[in-house]
Design a protein around this motif. Structure first.
Motif, mmCIF file in Angstrom:
data_model
loop_
_atom_site.group_PDB
_atom_site.id
_atom_site.type_symbol
_atom_site.label_atom_id
_atom_site.label_comp_id
_atom_site.label_asym_id
_atom_site.label_seq_id
_atom_site.Cartn_x
_atom_site.Cartn_y
_atom_site.Cartn_z
ATOM 1 N N ILE A 123 82.133 63.029 95.878
ATOM 2 C CA ILE A 123 81.684 61.664 95.583
ATOM 3 C C ILE A 123 82.556 60.997 94.517
ATOM 4 O O ILE A 123 83.049 59.874 94.714
ATOM 5 C CB ILE A 123 80.208 61.660 95.135
ATOM 6 C CG1 ILE A 123 79.307 62.104 96.288
ATOM 7 C CG2 ILE A 123 79.790 60.268 94.654
ATOM 8 C CD1 ILE A 123 77.837 62.213 95.926
ATOM 9 N N LEU A 124 82.752 61.671 93.384
ATOM 10 C CA LEU A 124 83.574 61.075 92.316
ATOM 11 C C LEU A 124 85.010 60.796 92.758
ATOM 12 O O LEU A 124 85.546 59.722 92.445
ATOM 13 C CB LEU A 124 83.567 61.960 91.067
ATOM 14 C CG LEU A 124 82.303 61.895 90.201
ATOM 15 C CD1 LEU A 124 82.450 62.796 88.981
ATOM 16 C CD2 LEU A 124 82.020 60.462 89.764
ATOM 17 N N PRO A 125 85.683 61.705 93.480
ATOM 18 C CA PRO A 125 87.029 61.395 93.964
ATOM 19 C C PRO A 125 87.066 60.196 94.902
ATOM 20 O O PRO A 125 88.061 59.457 94.931
ATOM 21 C CB PRO A 125 87.438 62.682 94.705
ATOM 22 C CG PRO A 125 86.715 63.752 93.973
ATOM 23 C CD PRO A 125 85.374 63.141 93.654
ATOM 24 N N LYS A 129 89.179 57.186 93.629
ATOM 25 C CA LYS A 129 90.319 57.025 94.555
ATOM 26 C C LYS A 129 91.371 58.112 94.306
ATOM 27 O O LYS A 129 91.353 58.799 93.299
ATOM 28 C CB LYS A 129 90.976 55.639 94.428
ATOM 29 C CG LYS A 129 90.012 54.464 94.527
ATOM 30 C CD LYS A 129 89.324 54.413 95.882
ATOM 31 C CE LYS A 129 88.402 53.187 95.971
ATOM 32 N NZ LYS A 129 87.656 53.139 97.243
ATOM 33 N N ASN A 130 92.256 58.245 95.266
ATOM 34 C CA ASN A 130 93.375 59.193 95.189
ATOM 35 C C ASN A 130 92.937 60.638 94.963
ATOM 36 O O ASN A 130 93.666 61.439 94.382
ATOM 37 C CB ASN A 130 94.360 58.784 94.085
ATOM 38 C CG ASN A 130 95.011 57.450 94.377
ATOM 39 O OD1 ASN A 130 95.400 57.171 95.503
ATOM 40 N ND2 ASN A 130 95.103 56.596 93.359
ATOM 41 N N GLY A 131 91.714 60.964 95.410
ATOM 42 C CA GLY A 131 91.237 62.334 95.317
ATOM 43 C C GLY A 131 91.069 62.846 93.907
ATOM 44 O O GLY A 131 91.084 64.057 93.667
ATOM 45 N N GLN A 132 90.885 61.948 92.953
ATOM 46 C CA GLN A 132 90.817 62.364 91.553
ATOM 47 C C GLN A 132 89.421 62.811 91.135
ATOM 48 O O GLN A 132 88.434 62.106 91.343
ATOM 49 C CB GLN A 132 91.264 61.229 90.643
ATOM 50 C CG GLN A 132 92.754 60.902 90.720
ATOM 51 C CD GLN A 132 93.123 59.813 89.740
ATOM 52 O OE1 GLN A 132 92.593 58.718 89.766
ATOM 53 N NE2 GLN A 132 94.047 60.137 88.843
ATOM 54 N N THR A 133 89.360 63.985 90.534
ATOM 55 C CA THR A 133 88.161 64.433 89.845
ATOM 56 C C THR A 133 88.231 63.887 88.424
ATOM 57 O O THR A 133 89.194 63.203 88.066
ATOM 58 C CB THR A 133 88.109 65.969 89.804
ATOM 59 O OG1 THR A 133 89.309 66.437 89.153
ATOM 60 C CG2 THR A 133 88.040 66.564 91.207
ATOM 61 N N VAL A 134 87.242 64.212 87.598
ATOM 62 C CA VAL A 134 87.277 63.769 86.204
ATOM 63 C C VAL A 134 88.520 64.341 85.513
ATOM 64 O O VAL A 134 89.253 63.632 84.812
ATOM 65 C CB VAL A 134 86.000 64.215 85.452
ATOM 66 C CG1 VAL A 134 86.124 63.885 83.964
ATOM 67 C CG2 VAL A 134 84.777 63.533 86.047
#
Length: 253
Positions: A123-125, A129-134
């Protein structure tokens, strides 16, 4: 013509990984606490301990001992212990509570870990966007397909649910739980080591030094500040044609 991937440095990847792991563990713990309350796990555990205590008091033994402590017992002590444990193992209430405890541990572990992965790795990625986690966002890392094309939702799902959750997490967790309850023993340890060796092998032999989850989803972690990310394969091909045309034009001079 191939476009160079601007792979994120090992330091950045490790830093992002450690931060994400901390957040993942916090979330898993929170979900597990809620699940244990909802399912009444503590109640089953307390009832099982009460049944155990009944047989411990009856025979004057304690089931909470190590193998070394058992081996140090006298013949009479070992006899009482074995009789107590045999009677406890035949107790229908104890068997029911033991099975409930085992099944609840499996269910709570599975659901808690799945929810944590879905929130932090899916959900967060999609939000960032761009598959980013925290962790990846903080350290400027993006996920792309190995051809430089933007990560698709399907690929992110495969990477998270099939790769990270199922293969890399739940299989080892199930093996550990079964080993803890005495159903696997040495076999479980060997299986865990084989999974670890497989993961290390995949990292070493792949050109992008990818883990199993990246191999399944055909993804790679790149430096967001320097990596050119294309919205589609067509966009990437158009860019290649443009660069090729410029190279041909410059070669004429």
């Amino acid at each position: 013509m191939m476009l160079d991937l601007q792979k994120a440095s090992v330091l950045k990847r490790v830093s992002a990984f450690l931060l994400d792991i901390i957040l993942l563990l916090i979330l898993i713990t929170g979900f597990a606490f809620v699940m244990s309350v909802v399912t009444g796990y503590d109640g089953y555990n307390e009832r099982l301990e009460a049944v155990e205590q009944t047989y411990e008091e009856k025979y004057g033994v304690s089931f909470d001992i190590s193998e070394e402590e058992y081996n140090k017992m006298t013949e009479d002590q070992r006899k009482y212990f074995d009789e107590a444990y045999a009677e406890f193992a035949k107790d229908e209430d104890a068997l029911y509570l033991y099975n409930m405890q085992f099944n609840l541990i499996l269910m709570i572990s599975t659901v808690s870990i799945l929810l944590a992965y879905v929130v932090l790795e899916l959900i967060l990625p999609l939000v960032f966007k761009n598959g980013q986690t925290v962790g990846k966002k903080i350290f400027g890392i993006a996920l792309v397909h190995t051809n430089g094309v933007r990560l698709s939702t399907l690929a992110l799902f495969v990477r998270t649910v099939l790769g990270k959750f199922t293969l890399e997490t739940m299989i080892p967790v199930y093996i550990f739980i079964m080993a803890l309850f005495g159903t696997l023993g040495l076999t479980g340890t060997i299986m865990l080591l084989l999974i670890l060796v497989l993961q290390i092998g995949v990292i070493l032999i792949t050109k992008t030094n990818s883990c199993i989850h990246d191999l399944l989803a055909n993804t790679v972690a790149v430096d967001l500040s320097s990596q050119m990310i294309f919205d589609s394969v067509d966009d990437m091909n158009e860019y290649k044609k443009k660069i090729h045309a410029e190279q041909v034009k410059n070669a004429d001079y």
